[in-house]
Design a protein around this motif. Structure first.
Motif, PDB file in Angstrom:
ATOM      1  N   LEU A   1     -13.964  39.907 -69.333  1.00 20.37           N
ATOM      2  CA  LEU A   1     -13.291  39.952 -68.033  1.00 20.37           C
ATOM      3  C   LEU A   1     -14.247  39.957 -66.828  1.00 20.37           C
ATOM      4  N   PRO A   2     -15.324  40.774 -66.840  1.00 18.77           N
ATOM      5  CA  PRO A   2     -16.206  40.756 -65.664  1.00 18.77           C
ATOM      6  C   PRO A   2     -16.812  39.382 -65.415  1.00 18.77           C
ATOM      7  N   LEU A  44     -14.112  37.192 -63.860  1.00 15.04           N
ATOM      8  CA  LEU A  44     -13.886  37.568 -62.461  1.00 15.04           C
ATOM      9  C   LEU A  44     -15.023  37.066 -61.580  1.00 15.04           C
ATOM     10  N   LEU A  45     -16.242  37.170 -62.110  1.00 14.19           N
ATOM     11  CA  LEU A  45     -17.413  36.688 -61.370  1.00 14.19           C
ATOM     12  C   LEU A  45     -17.303  35.187 -61.140  1.00 14.19           C
ATOM     13  N   MET A  62      -3.135  39.274 -62.302  1.00 11.79           N
ATOM     14  CA  MET A  62      -4.297  40.071 -62.685  1.00 11.79           C
ATOM     15  C   MET A  62      -3.916  41.521 -62.976  1.00 11.79           C
ATOM     16  N   LEU A 109      -2.491  41.572 -66.257  1.00 11.15           N
ATOM     17  CA  LEU A 109      -3.572  41.435 -67.235  1.00 11.15           C
ATOM     18  C   LEU A 109      -4.227  42.786 -67.511  1.00 11.15           C
ATOM     19  N   TYR A 110      -4.474  43.560 -66.444  1.00 13.25           N
ATOM     20  CA  TYR A 110      -5.181  44.836 -66.631  1.00 13.25           C
ATOM     21  C   TYR A 110      -4.310  45.847 -67.369  1.00 13.25           C
ATOM     22  N   TYR A 150     -11.726  46.659 -61.633  1.00 15.85           N
ATOM     23  CA  TYR A 150     -11.370  45.236 -61.687  1.00 15.85           C
ATOM     24  C   TYR A 150     -10.230  44.933 -60.712  1.00 15.85           C
ATOM     25  N   TRP A 206     -11.597  44.864 -57.257  1.00 19.29           N
ATOM     26  CA  TRP A 206     -12.420  43.644 -57.152  1.00 19.29           C
ATOM     27  C   TRP A 206     -11.512  42.420 -56.989  1.00 19.29           C
ATOM     28  N   ILE A 264     -11.644  39.588 -54.176  1.00 17.21           N
ATOM     29  CA  ILE A 264     -11.855  38.168 -54.460  1.00 17.21           C
ATOM     30  C   ILE A 264     -10.789  37.327 -53.768  1.00 17.21           C
TER      31      ILE A 264
END
Lengths: 149, 115
Positions: A62-63, A66-67, B65, B68-69, B104, B107, B111
């Motif tokens: 996942l990271p 996302l990056l 998202m 998803l988490y 996340y 973040w 994003i």
């Protein structure tokens, strides 16, 4: 009335006692068969463990994903560097692997939804749907991979 | 006397249902993105950025998202419950996964709205 109460009481007694009756001799006499070269995981079991493994893999990456999303949106330069990165065959191959994990997880998940709705009721359907999940995820990966390449 | 160990499960229907609802949202998201990409071959940076500049797309992307988490939390928790036997280690993993997923989520907002 008393008979009924007695019967219910007896049933409970038997149920509880059975645990004691059965457990002790079975733990002694139960045959242990752990010939690992003979035990084969059935196809639905393979799909099940792959569903877990692919889900865990996707969580762990996942990271990275996302990056990549951040870089693709942040600016034209970061977008270009991301495109340049995917010129490398190893980067493409690993993305293809990740794509397969996603597709497998998706297809296997849809199969579980079908099982929840009682659409797959017998062993034959369970096996065939497992095969279908593996084939569909692989073919979809090939299709998308060829398009992207 | 019921002595419950901290396992993280809720012993109920809720997580089972959430797992399926979030999966449905994500399946829909994947399908719409795949259709969009198929209809727009040769998408460049401008087009990609324009797609994510609309508030509707941003909102749905964030919903995707967050689903998803939550989905990942339930899945990883189930795996930890099955394979990690020492309670302290399992608890440590649970806390770590929860905190990671919250980061996340933050973040993701950065994003989608931060450029």
């Amino acid at each position: 009335m008393i008979m009924i109460i007695l019967f219910v009481f007896l049933c409970h007694a038997v149920t509880f006692c059975q645990i004691e009756f059965v457990k002790v001799p079975m733990q002694k006499k139960r045959p242990i068969h752990l010939a690992l070269y003979q035990i084969k995981l059935p196809l639905p079991g393979v799909v099940s463990i792959l569903h877990r493994a692919s889900g865990l893999l996707l969580f762990l990456t996942l990271p990275l994903l996302l990056l990549m999303l951040e870089n693709s949106l942040h600016s034209a330069q970061t977008y270009a560097s991301l495109v340049a990165l995917f010129k490398h065959p190893l980067a493409r191959l690993s993305m293809l692997g990740l794509l397969w994990a996603l597709l497998l997880h998706l297809c296997a998940g849809l199969r579980y939804l079908a099982i929840d709705m009682h659409l797959l009721n017998n062993l034959k359907q369970a096996r065939e749907s497992s095969k279908a999940v593996l084939m569909a995820s692989f073919l979809l990966m090939l299709l998308i991979g060829v398009r992207l390449w | 006397m019921v002595s419950r160990v901290v396992v993280g499960a809720h012993y109920g229907l809720r997580d089972w249902l959430i797992q399926r609802v979030t999966a449905g949202v994500m399946a829909l998201g994947c399908l719409s993105l795949a259709i969009y990409l198929a209809l727009h071959p040769g998408l460049d940076y401008q087009g990609w950025r324009a797609l994510f500049s609309g508030d509707a797309v941003r909102t749905f992307a964030l919903l995707f998202m967050l689903c998803l988490y939550y989905h990942a939390w339930i899945g990883v928790r189930d795996i930890a419950m099955d394979y990690i036997k020492p309670v302290w280690l399992r608890l440590l993993i649970h806390v770590f996964v929860i905190l990671t997923l919250i980061v996340y989520a933050i973040w993701s907002v950065q994003i989608l709205w931060g450029y």
